[in-house]
Design a protein around this motif. Structure first.
Motif, PDB file in Angstrom:
ATOM      1  N   GLN A 191      33.687  30.321  49.055  1.00  0.00           N
ATOM      2  CA  GLN A 191      34.191  31.503  48.357  1.00  0.00           C
ATOM      3  C   GLN A 191      33.669  32.801  48.973  1.00  0.00           C
ATOM      4  O   GLN A 191      32.551  32.861  49.483  1.00  0.00           O
ATOM      5  CB  GLN A 191      33.769  31.479  46.880  1.00  0.00           C
ATOM      6  CG  GLN A 191      34.219  30.264  46.108  1.00  0.00           C
ATOM      7  CD  GLN A 191      33.243  29.119  46.234  1.00  0.00           C
ATOM      8  OE1 GLN A 191      32.220  29.225  46.878  1.00  0.00           O
ATOM      9  NE2 GLN A 191      33.588  27.996  45.609  1.00  0.00           N
ATOM     10  N   GLU A 194      33.216  39.107  46.075  1.00  0.00           N
ATOM     11  CA  GLU A 194      33.543  40.523  46.198  1.00  0.00           C
ATOM     12  C   GLU A 194      32.577  41.335  45.342  1.00  0.00           C
ATOM     13  O   GLU A 194      32.698  41.405  44.128  1.00  0.00           O
ATOM     14  CB  GLU A 194      34.990  40.753  45.770  1.00  0.00           C
ATOM     15  CG  GLU A 194      35.996  40.026  46.654  1.00  0.00           C
ATOM     16  CD  GLU A 194      37.430  40.292  46.231  1.00  0.00           C
ATOM     17  OE1 GLU A 194      37.697  41.403  45.735  1.00  0.00           O
ATOM     18  OE2 GLU A 194      38.278  39.397  46.390  1.00  0.00           O
ATOM     19  N   LYS A 223      36.400  24.652  43.210  1.00  0.00           N
ATOM     20  CA  LYS A 223      37.763  24.898  42.739  1.00  0.00           C
ATOM     21  C   LYS A 223      38.175  26.369  42.884  1.00  0.00           C
ATOM     22  O   LYS A 223      39.328  26.711  42.643  1.00  0.00           O
ATOM     23  CB  LYS A 223      37.905  24.483  41.273  1.00  0.00           C
ATOM     24  CG  LYS A 223      37.794  22.977  41.051  1.00  0.00           C
ATOM     25  CD  LYS A 223      38.016  22.619  39.587  1.00  0.00           C
ATOM     26  CE  LYS A 223      37.936  21.114  39.367  1.00  0.00           C
ATOM     27  NZ  LYS A 223      38.181  20.765  37.929  1.00  0.00           N
ATOM     28  N   TYR A 224      37.232  27.209  43.297  1.00  0.00           N
ATOM     29  CA  TYR A 224      37.502  28.651  43.358  1.00  0.00           C
ATOM     30  C   TYR A 224      37.501  29.134  44.804  1.00  0.00           C
ATOM     31  O   TYR A 224      36.713  28.687  45.636  1.00  0.00           O
ATOM     32  CB  TYR A 224      36.461  29.424  42.548  1.00  0.00           C
ATOM     33  CG  TYR A 224      36.416  29.020  41.090  1.00  0.00           C
ATOM     34  CD1 TYR A 224      37.308  29.569  40.168  1.00  0.00           C
ATOM     35  CD2 TYR A 224      35.493  28.075  40.635  1.00  0.00           C
ATOM     36  CE1 TYR A 224      37.272  29.195  38.830  1.00  0.00           C
ATOM     37  CE2 TYR A 224      35.458  27.694  39.302  1.00  0.00           C
ATOM     38  CZ  TYR A 224      36.347  28.251  38.411  1.00  0.00           C
ATOM     39  OH  TYR A 224      36.327  27.871  37.087  1.00  0.00           O
ATOM     40  N   THR A 225      38.387  30.055  45.086  1.00  0.00           N
ATOM     41  CA  THR A 225      38.470  30.627  46.440  1.00  0.00           C
ATOM     42  C   THR A 225      37.773  31.980  46.532  1.00  0.00           C
ATOM     43  O   THR A 225      37.353  32.389  47.615  1.00  0.00           O
ATOM     44  CB  THR A 225      39.938  30.809  46.857  1.00  0.00           C
ATOM     45  OG1 THR A 225      40.596  31.651  45.901  1.00  0.00           O
ATOM     46  CG2 THR A 225      40.648  29.464  46.933  1.00  0.00           C
ATOM     47  N   SER A 226      37.671  32.677  45.425  1.00  0.00           N
ATOM     48  CA  SER A 226      37.017  33.984  45.454  1.00  0.00           C
ATOM     49  C   SER A 226      36.348  34.261  44.115  1.00  0.00           C
ATOM     50  O   SER A 226      36.769  33.760  43.068  1.00  0.00           O
ATOM     51  CB  SER A 226      38.010  35.103  45.774  1.00  0.00           C
ATOM     52  OG  SER A 226      38.937  35.264  44.721  1.00  0.00           O
ATOM     53  N   ASN A 228      34.887  37.636  41.998  1.00  0.00           N
ATOM     54  CA  ASN A 228      34.929  39.091  41.976  1.00  0.00           C
ATOM     55  C   ASN A 228      33.928  39.627  40.962  1.00  0.00           C
ATOM     56  O   ASN A 228      33.999  39.311  39.774  1.00  0.00           O
ATOM     57  CB  ASN A 228      36.342  39.575  41.627  1.00  0.00           C
ATOM     58  CG  ASN A 228      36.546  41.043  41.970  1.00  0.00           C
ATOM     59  OD1 ASN A 228      35.637  41.848  41.820  1.00  0.00           O
ATOM     60  ND2 ASN A 228      37.738  41.379  42.438  1.00  0.00           N
ATOM     61  N   VAL A 236      35.362  37.624  37.667  1.00  0.00           N
ATOM     62  CA  VAL A 236      36.782  37.269  37.744  1.00  0.00           C
ATOM     63  C   VAL A 236      36.974  36.377  38.953  1.00  0.00           C
ATOM     64  O   VAL A 236      36.643  36.764  40.088  1.00  0.00           O
ATOM     65  CB  VAL A 236      37.669  38.523  37.851  1.00  0.00           C
ATOM     66  CG1 VAL A 236      39.134  38.120  37.976  1.00  0.00           C
ATOM     67  CG2 VAL A 236      37.458  39.426  36.645  1.00  0.00           C
ATOM     68  N   CYS A 237      37.501  35.186  38.746  1.00  0.00           N
ATOM     69  CA  CYS A 237      37.609  34.215  39.840  1.00  0.00           C
ATOM     70  C   CYS A 237      39.066  33.869  40.117  1.00  0.00           C
ATOM     71  O   CYS A 237      39.922  33.944  39.238  1.00  0.00           O
ATOM     72  CB  CYS A 237      36.853  32.941  39.486  1.00  0.00           C
ATOM     73  SG  CYS A 237      35.109  33.218  39.124  1.00  0.00           S
ATOM     74  N   THR A 238      39.309  33.435  41.342  1.00  0.00           N
ATOM     75  CA  THR A 238      40.632  32.963  41.745  1.00  0.00           C
ATOM     76  C   THR A 238      40.515  31.497  42.114  1.00  0.00           C
ATOM     77  O   THR A 238      39.693  31.114  42.960  1.00  0.00           O
ATOM     78  CB  THR A 238      41.158  33.753  42.953  1.00  0.00           C
ATOM     79  OG1 THR A 238      41.197  35.140  42.624  1.00  0.00           O
ATOM     80  CG2 THR A 238      42.548  33.283  43.336  1.00  0.00           C
ATOM     81  N   LYS A 239      41.353  30.658  41.467  1.00  0.00           N
ATOM     82  CA  LYS A 239      41.326  29.228  41.757  1.00  0.00           C
ATOM     83  C   LYS A 239      42.195  28.887  42.943  1.00  0.00           C
ATOM     84  O   LYS A 239      43.090  29.627  43.316  1.00  0.00           O
ATOM     85  CB  LYS A 239      41.815  28.445  40.515  1.00  0.00           C
ATOM     86  CG  LYS A 239      40.798  28.380  39.386  1.00  0.00           C
ATOM     87  CD  LYS A 239      41.276  27.420  38.299  1.00  0.00           C
ATOM     88  CE  LYS A 239      40.210  27.249  37.222  1.00  0.00           C
ATOM     89  NZ  LYS A 239      40.606  26.274  36.188  1.00  0.00           N
ATOM     90  N   LYS A 240      41.913  27.752  43.524  1.00  0.00           N
ATOM     91  CA  LYS A 240      42.706  27.281  44.673  1.00  0.00           C
ATOM     92  C   LYS A 240      44.125  26.922  44.241  1.00  0.00           C
ATOM     93  O   LYS A 240      44.338  26.484  43.125  1.00  0.00           O
ATOM     94  CB  LYS A 240      42.030  26.059  45.308  1.00  0.00           C
ATOM     95  CG  LYS A 240      40.699  26.384  45.979  1.00  0.00           C
ATOM     96  CD  LYS A 240      40.103  25.169  46.618  1.00  0.00           C
ATOM     97  CE  LYS A 240      38.799  25.501  47.335  1.00  0.00           C
ATOM     98  NZ  LYS A 240      38.154  24.320  47.944  1.00  0.00           N
TER      99      LYS A 240
END
Length: 240
Positions: A191, A194, A223-226, A228, A236-240
């Motif tokens: 990940q 940010e 399971k998360y790509t980023s 924040n 705040v997270c972004t999932k795959k």
């Protein structure tokens, strides 16, 4: 006329003292610098070597070796050594028997900057330190379009990371993506974290540590790509 032997003894003793002092002073004046020694603090000459230091111990364009002790300007020699960008502190002095000794404390890098135009270290005093051909320090890597205006902020970020055992183990890199925006690289997972601006670090890192603790416990970290941290008091997270 009665002779006072006490006075005679006193004059003879005074004459002997003056003679011995003059002899000692003449001998000291004639003594030369017969050797030069360099001592690195804790015995670690990582970034500098003895040859580099010897080149700084010059006076009037030449080495002070075999020069008379009386012509040695210790203050100037010490200033020469202190002027080197890898030296944090130094002391230069002469011993009675003619040895010029130099004790050096080298700077301690805490981060390596790889900007678009240059590469250098930042030391523990927030001072820019050049890279060395003799040793490469294993420190946090900071990349991007870094300028001197960014140094204070990067120093604050890096010292905050290094003062926390968890963050020190997990964060291995910092990247500046745009003006005043930073992304962190971690040891585990792929990940991007940010961070945003270098502000509210205590709150941001507290939230990050809570997130890592939870996701590593339930094994969902991958399971998360980023991640924040720019938003107020939340992750705040972004999932795959």
């Amino acid at each position: 006329m009665k002779i006072s032997w006490n006075y005679i003894k006193g004059f003879l003793l005074l004459g002997l003292v003056v003679f011995l002092y003059g002899f000692s002073h003449q001998k000291h004046t004639a003594r030369k610098v017969h050797s030069i020694t360099v001592e690195f603090e804790q015995g670690e000459n990582l970034f500098m070597n003895y040859e580099m230091v010897n080149k700084l111990l010059i006076q009037k364009g030449k080495s002070v070796l075999n020069e008379a002790k009386t012509v040695i300007d210790l203050q100037k020699l010490e200033a020469n050594v202190l002027s080197h960008s890898m030296v944090e502190n130094a002391a230069v002095f002469l011993t009675v028997d003619g040895v010029l000794k130099t004790k050096i404390k080298q700077r301690t890098p805490i981060a390596r900057v790889m900007s678009n135009t240059n590469s250098y270290y930042i030391d523990k005093q927030a001072t820019i330190m050049p890279l060395s051909e003799n040793h490469s320090a294993r420190v946090l890597l900071v990349s991007g379009n870094i300028t001197e205006k960014d140094i204070d902020g990067i120093y604050l970020l890096v010292t905050t990371i290094l003062e926390d055992d968890f963050l020190k183990k997990q964060i291995i890199g910092v990247q500046k993506t745009m003006q005043y925006q930073y992304v962190l690289k971690t040891r585990i997972g792929e990940q991007n974290i940010e961070l945003g601006k270098i502000e509210d670090l205590d709150s941001k890192f507290k939230n990050l540590k809570s997130f890592f603790t939870k996701t590593m416990a339930d094994q969902t970290i991958d399971k998360y790509t980023s991640i924040n941290l720019k938003y107020n008091n939340q992750v705040v997270c972004t999932k795959k």
